[in-house]
Design an enzyme around this catalytic site. Structure first.
Site, short mmCIF file in Angstrom:
data_model
loop_
_atom_site.label_atom_id
_atom_site.label_comp_id
_atom_site.label_asym_id
_atom_site.label_seq_id
_atom_site.Cartn_x
_atom_site.Cartn_y
_atom_site.Cartn_z
N LYS A 24 -2.17 -2.90 -11.60
CA LYS A 24 -2.88 -3.00 -10.32
C LYS A 24 -3.56 -1.63 -10.15
O LYS A 24 -2.90 -0.61 -10.36
CB LYS A 24 -1.83 -3.23 -9.23
CG LYS A 24 -2.27 -2.94 -7.81
CD LYS A 24 -1.16 -3.32 -6.84
CE LYS A 24 -1.50 -2.84 -5.43
NZ LYS A 24 -0.72 -3.56 -4.41
N GLU B 250 1.04 -13.06 -3.22
CA GLU B 250 1.85 -11.84 -3.27
C GLU B 250 2.38 -11.61 -1.87
O GLU B 250 1.65 -11.21 -0.96
CB GLU B 250 1.00 -10.64 -3.72
CG GLU B 250 1.76 -9.32 -3.64
CD GLU B 250 0.89 -8.08 -3.81
OE1 GLU B 250 -0.24 -8.19 -4.33
OE2 GLU B 250 1.34 -7.00 -3.39
N ARG C 101 7.10 -5.88 3.29
CA ARG C 101 6.78 -4.93 4.36
C ARG C 101 7.28 -5.41 5.71
O ARG C 101 7.09 -4.74 6.72
CB ARG C 101 5.27 -4.71 4.45
CG ARG C 101 4.72 -4.05 3.22
CD ARG C 101 3.24 -3.84 3.32
NE ARG C 101 2.72 -3.69 1.98
CZ ARG C 101 1.44 -3.65 1.68
NH1 ARG C 101 0.53 -3.73 2.63
NH2 ARG C 101 1.06 -3.52 0.44
N THR D 172 4.76 -4.86 -2.97
CA THR D 172 5.41 -3.67 -2.41
C THR D 172 6.85 -3.55 -2.91
O THR D 172 7.76 -3.20 -2.16
CB THR D 172 5.35 -3.68 -0.86
OG1 THR D 172 4.09 -4.21 -0.43
CG2 THR D 172 5.45 -2.27 -0.30
#
Ligand code: 3PG
Length: 206
Positions: A127, A41, A45, A69
């Protein structure tokens, strides 16, 4: 389309990766694969995240490169365009839920109402974020009673000490986290040690 559940069944651990350069992403992906983890993943960011997703997806087609994200539909589309094969979000919005994309989304939840909202949108795999803060193992056990068909990937505060406990739960398919890719080791370019930590983490889960 591959389902989020299928993505969650690829590996017991989904490493959460934030990289400062494309080169770093490639070396990390390689180190993780050598250690036995072939799913990543890569979080949006850092400035190079989209390029990193593109490079890793291209260089390691045998692995499952995803994006993390992912906060809105525009990002959801862009990560797919870069070759991501799944997307993870810390939460879920109306826009994300209804965005027609050909890669699966694993949305984040932290409460019963958020799970119910996600179910309304047609999601049943989430999640749990930030897992340790919103109740950890006990919260997932408790959610298992009313939400019998829902599965989770706890992320946020997962580490070598608690991963096994999470994975012992029936409604946990995998865990996510950055503990196997420590920033310090990345900065030191100690990718060998990252391979070692990955191998040890997988061994400890047996
Ligand atoms: C995430 O985005 O999923 C978390 O930042 C990962 O949490 P961790 O760094 O505590 O593993």
């Amino acid at each position: 389309m591959l389902s989020a559940r299928k993505v969650m069944q690829i590996s017991q651990i989904i490493p959460v990766i934030s990289v400062q350069s494309v080169e770093e992403a490639l070396r990390l992906a390689e180190a993780l694969m050598l250690g036995g983890v072939n799913i990543f993943e890569i979080t949006l960011r850092t400035a190079c995240a989209l390029d990193a997703i593109k490079a890793v997806a291209h260089e390691f087609p045998e692995a499952m490169t995803g994006a993390g994200t992912v906060l809105n539909a525009d990002q959801f589309q862009r990560v797919e365009d870069m070759g991501a094969r799944f997307a993870i979000s810390p939460g879920l919005t109306h826009e994300l839920a209804y965005y027609k994309n050909s890669i699966p989304l694993l949305p984040g939840v932290a409460t019963a109402s958020e799970i119910m909202k996600g179910l309304e949108y047609g999601y049943d795999a989430f999640k749990l974020f930030p897992a340790n803060i919103v109740g950890g193992v006990e919260a997932i056990k408790a959610f298992g009673a009313p939400f019998r068909d829902v599965v989770f990937c706890p992320t946020g505060g997962v580490n070598a000490g608690n991963a096994k406990e999470y994975l012992a739960l029936e409604n946990v398919l995998c865990v996510g986290g950055s503990w196997i890719v420590p920033t310090k080791l990345i900065q030191e370019q100690n990718f060998k040690e990252i391979t070692k930590i990955t191998q040890e983490a997988l061994l400890a889960l047996r």
